[in-house]
Design a protein around this motif. Structure first.
Motif, PDB file in Angstrom:
ATOM      1  N   LEU A  69      -5.163  14.168  -8.666  1.00  0.00           N
ATOM      2  CA  LEU A  69      -4.395  12.924  -8.636  1.00  0.00           C
ATOM      3  C   LEU A  69      -5.283  11.732  -8.293  1.00  0.00           C
ATOM      4  O   LEU A  69      -5.162  10.656  -8.891  1.00  0.00           O
ATOM      5  N   ALA A  70      -6.168  11.910  -7.306  1.00  0.00           N
ATOM      6  CA  ALA A  70      -7.040  10.805  -6.897  1.00  0.00           C
ATOM      7  C   ALA A  70      -7.950  10.379  -8.045  1.00  0.00           C
ATOM      8  O   ALA A  70      -8.161   9.179  -8.282  1.00  0.00           O
ATOM      9  N   TRP A  71      -8.509  11.356  -8.744  1.00  0.00           N
ATOM     10  CA  TRP A  71      -9.415  11.037  -9.862  1.00  0.00           C
ATOM     11  C   TRP A  71      -8.646  10.379 -11.004  1.00  0.00           C
ATOM     12  O   TRP A  71      -9.091   9.376 -11.579  1.00  0.00           O
ATOM     13  N   THR A  72      -7.468  10.915 -11.327  1.00  0.00           N
ATOM     14  CA  THR A  72      -6.681  10.392 -12.448  1.00  0.00           C
ATOM     15  C   THR A  72      -6.150   8.997 -12.161  1.00  0.00           C
ATOM     16  O   THR A  72      -6.170   8.116 -13.031  1.00  0.00           O
ATOM     17  N   LEU A  73      -5.680   8.778 -10.930  1.00  0.00           N
ATOM     18  CA  LEU A  73      -5.037   7.514 -10.565  1.00  0.00           C
ATOM     19  C   LEU A  73      -6.007   6.500  -9.968  1.00  0.00           C
ATOM     20  O   LEU A  73      -5.616   5.381  -9.657  1.00  0.00           O
ATOM     21  N   LYS A  74      -7.286   6.947  -9.807  1.00  0.00           N
ATOM     22  CA  LYS A  74      -8.295   6.083  -9.171  1.00  0.00           C
ATOM     23  C   LYS A  74      -7.830   5.637  -7.781  1.00  0.00           C
ATOM     24  O   LYS A  74      -8.003   4.476  -7.382  1.00  0.00           O
ATOM     25  N   ALA A  75      -7.239   6.577  -7.049  1.00  0.00           N
ATOM     26  CA  ALA A  75      -6.755   6.310  -5.693  1.00  0.00           C
ATOM     27  C   ALA A  75      -7.788   6.773  -4.673  1.00  0.00           C
ATOM     28  O   ALA A  75      -8.567   7.691  -4.933  1.00  0.00           O
ATOM     29  N   ASP A  76      -7.808   6.138  -3.512  1.00  0.00           N
ATOM     30  CA  ASP A  76      -8.681   6.583  -2.421  1.00  0.00           C
ATOM     31  C   ASP A  76      -8.168   7.916  -1.894  1.00  0.00           C
ATOM     32  O   ASP A  76      -6.952   8.129  -1.773  1.00  0.00           O
ATOM     33  N   LEU A  77      -9.099   8.808  -1.543  1.00  0.00           N
ATOM     34  CA  LEU A  77      -8.739  10.130  -1.053  1.00  0.00           C
ATOM     35  C   LEU A  77      -9.258  10.316   0.371  1.00  0.00           C
ATOM     36  O   LEU A  77     -10.431  10.050   0.645  1.00  0.00           O
ATOM     37  N   TYR A  78      -8.388  10.778   1.265  1.00  0.00           N
ATOM     38  CA  TYR A  78      -8.763  11.008   2.662  1.00  0.00           C
ATOM     39  C   TYR A  78      -8.544  12.482   3.017  1.00  0.00           C
ATOM     40  O   TYR A  78      -7.509  13.062   2.696  1.00  0.00           O
TER      41      TYR A  78
ATOM     42  N   GLU B 134      -3.501   5.486  -2.184  1.00  0.00           N
ATOM     43  CA  GLU B 134      -4.345   6.427  -1.472  1.00  0.00           C
ATOM     44  C   GLU B 134      -3.605   7.735  -1.250  1.00  0.00           C
ATOM     45  O   GLU B 134      -2.373   7.779  -1.232  1.00  0.00           O
ATOM     46  N   ILE B 135      -4.392   8.794  -1.087  1.00  0.00           N
ATOM     47  CA  ILE B 135      -3.844  10.131  -0.897  1.00  0.00           C
ATOM     48  C   ILE B 135      -4.461  10.739   0.352  1.00  0.00           C
ATOM     49  O   ILE B 135      -5.684  10.711   0.529  1.00  0.00           O
ATOM     50  N   LEU B 136      -3.609  11.283   1.229  1.00  0.00           N
ATOM     51  CA  LEU B 136      -4.058  11.998   2.414  1.00  0.00           C
ATOM     52  C   LEU B 136      -3.805  13.480   2.170  1.00  0.00           C
ATOM     53  O   LEU B 136      -2.701  13.863   1.806  1.00  0.00           O
ATOM     54  N   VAL B 137      -4.816  14.309   2.381  1.00  0.00           N
ATOM     55  CA  VAL B 137      -4.631  15.737   2.155  1.00  0.00           C
ATOM     56  C   VAL B 137      -5.125  16.530   3.356  1.00  0.00           C
ATOM     57  O   VAL B 137      -6.188  16.254   3.913  1.00  0.00           O
ATOM     58  N   ALA B 138      -4.334  17.529   3.766  1.00  0.00           N
ATOM     59  CA  ALA B 138      -4.751  18.453   4.814  1.00  0.00           C
ATOM     60  C   ALA B 138      -5.766  19.409   4.191  1.00  0.00           C
ATOM     61  O   ALA B 138      -5.433  20.195   3.313  1.00  0.00           O
ATOM     62  N   SER B 139      -7.005  19.338   4.660  1.00  0.00           N
ATOM     63  CA  SER B 139      -8.094  20.058   4.000  1.00  0.00           C
ATOM     64  C   SER B 139      -8.552  21.294   4.759  1.00  0.00           C
ATOM     65  O   SER B 139      -9.554  21.903   4.404  1.00  0.00           O
TER      66      SER B 139
ATOM     67  N   MET C 298       0.844  -1.190   0.000  1.00  0.00           N
ATOM     68  CA  MET C 298       0.000   0.000   0.000  1.00  0.00           C
ATOM     69  C   MET C 298       0.885   1.248   0.000  1.00  0.00           C
ATOM     70  O   MET C 298       1.645   1.467   0.931  1.00  0.00           O
ATOM     71  N   ILE C 299       0.802   2.046  -1.048  1.00  0.00           N
ATOM     72  CA  ILE C 299       1.572   3.283  -1.151  1.00  0.00           C
ATOM     73  C   ILE C 299       0.635   4.458  -0.894  1.00  0.00           C
ATOM     74  O   ILE C 299      -0.413   4.587  -1.526  1.00  0.00           O
ATOM     75  N   THR C 300       1.038   5.324   0.046  1.00  0.00           N
ATOM     76  CA  THR C 300       0.224   6.469   0.431  1.00  0.00           C
ATOM     77  C   THR C 300       1.004   7.757   0.209  1.00  0.00           C
ATOM     78  O   THR C 300       2.180   7.848   0.587  1.00  0.00           O
ATOM     79  N   LEU C 301       0.351   8.728  -0.402  1.00  0.00           N
ATOM     80  CA  LEU C 301       0.932  10.050  -0.610  1.00  0.00           C
ATOM     81  C   LEU C 301       0.235  11.046   0.310  1.00  0.00           C
ATOM     82  O   LEU C 301      -1.003  11.115   0.332  1.00  0.00           O
ATOM     83  N   GLY C 302       1.004  11.806   1.094  1.00  0.00           N
ATOM     84  CA  GLY C 302       0.447  12.837   1.966  1.00  0.00           C
ATOM     85  C   GLY C 302       0.801  14.214   1.459  1.00  0.00           C
ATOM     86  O   GLY C 302       1.943  14.465   1.057  1.00  0.00           O
ATOM     87  N   ILE C 303      -0.172  15.142   1.465  1.00  0.00           N
ATOM     88  CA  ILE C 303       0.035  16.503   0.959  1.00  0.00           C
ATOM     89  C   ILE C 303      -0.510  17.505   1.970  1.00  0.00           C
ATOM     90  O   ILE C 303      -1.653  17.393   2.405  1.00  0.00           O
ATOM     91  N   ASP C 304       0.304  18.513   2.305  1.00  0.00           N
ATOM     92  CA  ASP C 304      -0.139  19.557   3.222  1.00  0.00           C
ATOM     93  C   ASP C 304       0.464  20.897   2.807  1.00  0.00           C
ATOM     94  O   ASP C 304       1.677  21.094   2.900  1.00  0.00           O
ATOM     95  N   THR C 305      -0.371  21.818   2.322  1.00  0.00           N
ATOM     96  CA  THR C 305       0.065  23.191   2.054  1.00  0.00           C
ATOM     97  C   THR C 305      -0.883  24.160   2.755  1.00  0.00           C
ATOM     98  O   THR C 305      -1.128  25.267   2.287  1.00  0.00           O
ATOM     99  N   SER C 306      -1.418  23.737   3.887  1.00  0.00           N
ATOM    100  CA  SER C 306      -2.441  24.527   4.562  1.00  0.00           C
ATOM    101  C   SER C 306      -1.887  25.734   5.307  1.00  0.00           C
ATOM    102  O   SER C 306      -2.641  26.636   5.670  1.00  0.00           O
ATOM    103  N   ASN C 307      -0.579  25.769   5.530  1.00  0.00           N
ATOM    104  CA  ASN C 307       0.005  26.884   6.261  1.00  0.00           C
ATOM    105  C   ASN C 307       1.354  27.210   5.627  1.00  0.00           C
ATOM    106  O   ASN C 307       1.601  26.875   4.473  1.00  0.00           O
ATOM    107  N   LYS C 308       2.236  27.842   6.359  1.00  0.00           N
ATOM    108  CA  LYS C 308       3.522  28.253   5.790  1.00  0.00           C
ATOM    109  C   LYS C 308       4.329  27.064   5.290  1.00  0.00           C
ATOM    110  O   LYS C 308       4.930  27.102   4.220  1.00  0.00           O
ATOM    111  N   THR C 309       4.365  25.995   6.068  1.00  0.00           N
ATOM    112  CA  THR C 309       5.147  24.820   5.700  1.00  0.00           C
ATOM    113  C   THR C 309       4.424  23.970   4.664  1.00  0.00           C
ATOM    114  O   THR C 309       3.255  23.647   4.831  1.00  0.00           O
ATOM    115  N   MET C 310       5.125  23.623   3.591  1.00  0.00           N
ATOM    116  CA  MET C 310       4.600  22.663   2.622  1.00  0.00           C
ATOM    117  C   MET C 310       5.202  21.305   2.935  1.00  0.00           C
ATOM    118  O   MET C 310       6.427  21.160   2.997  1.00  0.00           O
TER     119      MET C 310
END
Length: 237
Positions: A82-91, A59-64, A1-13
């Motif tokens: 990315l989730a739509w294109t790769l058909k990955a689960d989105l959290y 799957e993809i985890l995103v800070a929302s 299981m490969i998971t990608l996490g993304i967070d650009t909600s504040n100063k730190t990316m």
């Protein structure tokens, strides 16, 4: 299981890659102005460095949110695409919960992440470690820092303020809550995996939107004169 996490909600990316919940790699940047430019190249760099193809992402985890209005849109739009294109689960994960998860797991008190919402207001919630998992004590909200102090003074637990915006309120904390502890640091993205238990799996990628918790100033001003038009600010502009 490969998971990608993304967070650009504040100063730190923050971008992170996990394999079966184990951290493989991470990328952190504190150059807030460049999130829209550097996010996709950074994701591509991490993938190549770990010999992974986009199709390997499960799957993809995103800070929302809450957080920066522009930053949230950058992360959520990228994650949705990315989730739509790769058909990955989105959290969808709370940006505040991710910050809270940076607190030491041995800390048994109340964890209070702070994001500066300007004019002495904050985005905040109350969290606590329980048996190695992050739990919500009080849901995320937008309120005055002084209202937050009033609420916390009613608690008997030890308090820990945490987040890169803590220095903005450091003198207020010292005055109003001198017994409280605080960690004034940006939180690395590895904490995203730790709060997946309180995240939500996105059922409709098309309808998924950031959790702003507060209207932006332009929308507040627009609503003052357009309340009866039957359409939202976003639909009109």
């Amino acid at each position: 299981m490969i998971t990608l996490g993304i967070d650009t909600s504040n100063k730190t990316m923050g971008i992170s890659l996990y394999q079966d919940q184990n951290l493989m790699a991470e990328y952190v940047s504190t150059n807030k102005k460049n999130h829209s430019v550097t996010l996709m190249p950074a994701i591509d760099f991490l993938m190549q460095e770990n010999q992974l193809k986009p199709s390997d992402i499960d799957e993809i985890l995103v800070a929302s949110g809450p957080g920066s209005y522009t930053g949230l849109r950058i992360a959520v739009t990228t994650a949705k695409t990315l989730a739509w294109t790769l058909k990955a689960d989105l959290y969808s994960l709370s940006s505040l919960a991710i910050i809270a998860a940076g607190a030491p797991q041995q800390f048994c008190g109340l964890i209070v992440p702070l994001i500066n919402a300007r004019r002495d207001n904050v985005y905040t919630g109350i969290y606590q470690w329980q048996n190695g998992e992050m739990r919500v004590v009080k849901p995320d909200g937008h309120l005055s820092i002084y209202e937050l102090f009033t609420q916390l003074k009613e608690q008997n637990d030890e308090i820990l303020f945490i987040g890169e915006d803590v220095p903005v309120f450091e003198s207020m904390i010292a005055t109003e809550m001198p017994q409280a502890n605080y960690i004034a640091d940006s939180i690395l993205p590895r904490t995203m995996q730790l709060v997946k238990n309180i995240g939500e799996k996105v059922s409709s990628i098309d309808e998924f939107t950031p959790q702003y918790l507060k209207l932006v100033e332009a929308e507040e001003n627009w609503l003052k004169t357009h309340k009866s038009e039957g359409k939202s600010y976003v639909e009109r502009v």
